[in-house]
Motif scaffolding. Structure first.
Motif, PDB file in Angstrom:
ATOM      1  N   GLU A 188       4.203   4.051  -7.254  1.00  0.00           N
ATOM      2  CA  GLU A 188       4.772   4.475  -5.976  1.00  0.00           C
ATOM      3  C   GLU A 188       3.822   5.427  -5.249  1.00  0.00           C
ATOM      4  OE1 GLU A 188       8.516   6.209  -6.810  1.00  0.00           O
ATOM      5  OE2 GLU A 188       9.415   4.380  -7.633  1.00  0.00           O
ATOM      6  N   ALA A 189       3.291   6.417  -5.995  1.00  0.00           N
ATOM      7  CA  ALA A 189       2.362   7.371  -5.389  1.00  0.00           C
ATOM      8  C   ALA A 189       1.090   6.686  -4.922  1.00  0.00           C
ATOM      9  CB  ALA A 189       2.031   8.480  -6.400  1.00  0.00           C
ATOM     10  N   ARG A 194       0.733   3.552  -3.862  1.00  0.00           N
ATOM     11  CA  ARG A 194       0.974   2.800  -2.630  1.00  0.00           C
ATOM     12  C   ARG A 194       0.982   3.733  -1.421  1.00  0.00           C
ATOM     13  NH1 ARG A 194       3.958  -0.278  -6.328  1.00  0.00           N
ATOM     14  NH2 ARG A 194       5.792   1.062  -6.176  1.00  0.00           N
ATOM     15  N   THR A 195       1.575   4.910  -1.602  1.00  0.00           N
ATOM     16  CA  THR A 195       1.576   5.892  -0.514  1.00  0.00           C
ATOM     17  C   THR A 195       0.152   6.356  -0.205  1.00  0.00           C
ATOM     18  OG1 THR A 195       3.772   6.675  -1.130  1.00  0.00           O
ATOM     19  CG2 THR A 195       2.425   8.162   0.210  1.00  0.00           C
ATOM     20  N   SER A 199      -2.405  -2.673  -4.849  1.00  0.00           N
ATOM     21  CA  SER A 199      -2.048  -1.309  -5.190  1.00  0.00           C
ATOM     22  C   SER A 199      -1.270  -1.253  -6.469  1.00  0.00           C
ATOM     23  CB  SER A 199      -1.211  -0.696  -4.061  1.00  0.00           C
ATOM     24  OG  SER A 199      -0.056  -1.468  -3.846  1.00  0.00           O
ATOM     25  N   ALA A 259       5.281   3.714 -13.466  1.00  0.00           N
ATOM     26  CA  ALA A 259       6.140   3.356 -12.331  1.00  0.00           C
ATOM     27  C   ALA A 259       6.018   4.389 -11.220  1.00  0.00           C
ATOM     28  CB  ALA A 259       7.587   3.234 -12.794  1.00  0.00           C
ATOM     29  N   ARG A 260       6.039   5.666 -11.588  1.00  0.00           N
ATOM     30  CA  ARG A 260       5.903   6.734 -10.598  1.00  0.00           C
ATOM     31  C   ARG A 260       4.500   6.719  -9.997  1.00  0.00           C
ATOM     32  NH1 ARG A 260       7.762  12.388 -12.825  1.00  0.00           N
ATOM     33  NH2 ARG A 260       7.314  12.871 -10.632  1.00  0.00           N
TER      34      ARG A 260
END
Length: 420
Positions: free
Chosen positions: A399-400, A402-403, A420, A395-396
């Motif tokens: 997020e990273a 996508r950034t 992504s 999950a983390r």
């Protein structure tokens, strides 16, 4: 070893075996076939590859008759990728091309090269931190604007060819780091030619190692072995540069390990370790450094390919411990290898811990190779998504990721897999 090994890959693992070299020098094809058979290649496959009958093959292997016709030597050389030079033949069409128009001699940089060296070092330092995707265009502009005109200036020294070679090779690595391997291959070919024009043997050997790496990344361990062996031969003809010799032997070990040949791979790795501890005859300013941290990282990959995961884990941990923080991309690669090895060893908690450290890697690091390897690690961990710590990490990571894709949109126009 593979039940049906590729004879060409077996040959790649014999390029520094004295028995093989002696058999080739004597043009004893029967002995060559016996060596291949002892490495697991069936007589049926040997005969088919050489386009001869099994009966004739047995005659060669038993010493009842010998290969005599030039055409058959050429046929066998091409079938098994035995370098033509070893059999007294001309360079074969598939072999790496090496110009012999002038002897290669390492030439020290002249005083006017100080600015070129400073520029190279500045690009190299920035590349370690920001990745090749951000710097590729800048290096090309410098080559076309500041270096190319001097190549045709009769007032320039031959050292400008070394400058052009080193920077062109750097452009090749930056193209590779950006995921453009066909472009990288073109740069490496040009850099190799320019190194010959400069008369710089160590630089040519160094570029051969880079070309070997690219061949291996593109799934051709046989070609990778040939380029590494070519580099080793070039390096032996010049001043002893421990880091260069170590890099070439490590590249040969990686190529051989990729084809599953444990013994030859470990022998080449031992040579790399021994080379790195030897005193240097001199230094060479154009060569990228190859240190104990890099060798540890290569060793981890070698042992992983050989299925020796405990050894791979030890070397991967060593690579991370030795890699200084200033080498952002190298540290990321080392941590990715360590996390993968933890997964292969069944230690998911350790893999998640290292993966969490990787999340701190700068999202602006312009390296498609790092992005792809991070995605591959996530995919590997995703096979264990039923384990809650892995779920939390993924999950983390999402997020990273996508950034990262957002910030690197200029060099990663489309995420791998379309999302992504």
């Amino acid at each position: 070893m593979n039940r049906h090994p590729d004879p060409r890959q077996i040959i790649a693992g014999l390029l520094d075996d004295q028995r093989f070299l002696t058999a080739c020098a004597a043009r004893d094809i029967g002995a060559v076939f016996r060596l291949l058979k002892s490495r697991g290649v069936s007589t049926r496959r040997l005969a088919a590859a050489a386009d001869i009958t099994q009966g004739r093959l047995y005659e060669y292997m038993n010493g009842k008759t010998r290969v005599e016709k030039l055409a058959l030597f050429e046929q066998i050389s091409d079938a098994f990728h035995i370098p033509g030079l070893l059999l007294g033949l001309a360079r074969r069409p598939w072999e790496p091309r090496v110009s012999t128009s002038r002897p290669l001699v390492a030439t020290p940089p002249c005083p006017s090269a100080d600015h070129d060296l400073a520029t190279m070092q500045a690009f190299r330092a920035a590349d370690r931190e920001t990745g090749g995707g951000r710097l590729y265009s800048a290096v090309l502009r410098h080559l076309s604007t500041n270096v190319a005109p001097r190549l045709v200036d009769i007032g320039s020294s031959s050292q400008v060819f070394a400058t052009a070679s080193a920077l062109t090779e750097m452009a090749g690595w930056m193209a590779h780091d950006s995921g453009r391997d066909s472009l990288a291959a073109t740069h490496f070919t040009r850099a190799f030619t320019l190194a010959h024009a400069a008369g710089d043997l160590p630089l040519a050997a160094h570029i051969a190692a880079s070309t070997s790496h690219l061949a291996l990344q593109n799934g051709d361990p046989s070609l990778a072995s040939h380029w590494a062996a070519l580099g080793i031969d070039l390096a032996r003809r010049g001043p002893h540069l421990p880091s260069l010799a170590a890099r070439l032997h490590a590249m040969l070990a990686r190529a051989i390990a990729a084809s599953g040949q444990c013994g030859p791979a470990i022998r080449s790795l031992d040579r790399a370790e021994a080379a790195l501890t030897a005193p240097a005859d001199e230094s060479h300013p154009w060569l990228s450094p190859f240190d104990h941290a890099t060798l540890a990282g290569d060793s981890a990959l070698i042992f992983a390919d050989l299925g020796r995961h405990t050894d791979a884990l030890n070397r991967a941990e060593q690579a991370v411990a030795l890699r200084e923080e200033g080498r952002t991309r190298s540290l990321a690669f080392s941590r990715i290898a360590l996390a993968r090895t933890h997964v292969q060893c069944g230690d998911l908690d350790a893999a998640v811990s290292v993966g969490t450290d990787l999340l701190a890697t700068s999202p602006t690091l312009g390296s498609v190779r790092v992005v792809n390897q991070l995605d591959d690690l996530a995919e590997l961990l995703g096979r264990h998504c039923g384990y809650s710590p892995v779920q939390e990490y993924l999950a983390r990571f999402g997020e990273a990721s996508r950034t990262r894709v957002l910030l690197l949109a200029d060099i990663i126009p489309e995420p791998r897999g379309g999302s992504s």
